[in-house]
Design a protein around this motif. Sequence first.
Motif, short mmCIF file in Angstrom:
data_model
loop_
_atom_site.label_atom_id
_atom_site.label_comp_id
_atom_site.label_asym_id
_atom_site.label_seq_id
_atom_site.Cartn_x
_atom_site.Cartn_y
_atom_site.Cartn_z
N VAL A 143 0.84 -1.20 0.00
CA VAL A 143 0.00 0.00 0.00
C VAL A 143 0.88 1.25 0.00
O VAL A 143 0.58 2.23 -0.70
N ALA B 201 2.05 1.80 -3.46
CA ALA B 201 0.95 2.29 -4.32
C ALA B 201 0.69 3.77 -4.05
O ALA B 201 0.49 4.56 -4.99
N LEU B 202 0.71 4.16 -2.77
CA LEU B 202 0.47 5.57 -2.43
C LEU B 202 1.58 6.45 -3.00
O LEU B 202 1.31 7.54 -3.52
N MET C 153 1.16 7.07 -6.56
CA MET C 153 0.04 7.97 -6.84
C MET C 153 0.36 9.41 -6.44
O MET C 153 -0.52 10.28 -6.52
N GLY C 154 1.57 9.64 -5.95
CA GLY C 154 1.98 11.01 -5.64
C GLY C 154 1.87 11.39 -4.18
O GLY C 154 2.15 12.54 -3.82
N PHE C 155 1.49 10.44 -3.33
CA PHE C 155 1.42 10.74 -1.90
C PHE C 155 2.78 10.46 -1.26
O PHE C 155 2.97 9.52 -0.50
N ASP C 156 3.72 11.34 -1.58
CA ASP C 156 5.11 11.08 -1.18
C ASP C 156 5.37 11.29 0.30
O ASP C 156 6.42 10.89 0.80
N VAL D 168 3.92 9.89 2.66
CA VAL D 168 3.58 8.70 3.44
C VAL D 168 4.84 7.93 3.81
O VAL D 168 5.62 7.54 2.95
#
Lengths: 82, 82
Positions: B22, B25-26, B29-32, B34
């Motif tokens: 996950v 995947a994040l 998707m550009g959720f750096d 995390v």
Amino acid sequence: MLKATVYVTIKQNVLDVQGSAVQGALHSMGFDEVGSVRIGKYLELQLNTADRSEAEARVKAMCEKLLANTVIEDYKYELQAV
Amino acid sequence: MLKATVYVTIKQNVLDVQGSAVQGALHSMGFDEVGSVRIGKYLELQLNTADRSEAEARVKAMCEKLLANTVIEDYKYELQAV
């Protein structure tokens, strides 16, 4: 740093087959007092940001796009500083 | 009637492969922002009993015997009247 805790649960009107299976298993083990069982996901995410309001929006976007299937699941989340 | 809320999480020193997937995947998707992601289970059980102290012991037994794999998972639970 913030910690986001996300709870993803199956909507009340959607059949929870995993929960039904666990309920049956508990009954067969003698735990007859168990009524309905609902099973969801529990996620802990470390976020490298200190901006709480931005983090709120970002976590909401993560839930909508990846973490929850909003057709059949609900989600809620909490943020706390770590 | 009591409601038991059970949280089952993978122990800190055990690799959480689902969480790593996950996280990847994040990131893609550009959720750096995390960092680590840990994924566990969240269970809600209806209990047809009003005896809280007995229910505590019963829920503990359910966790030990079925709901959690105590070799690699931790659990905690809360009881509330409904």
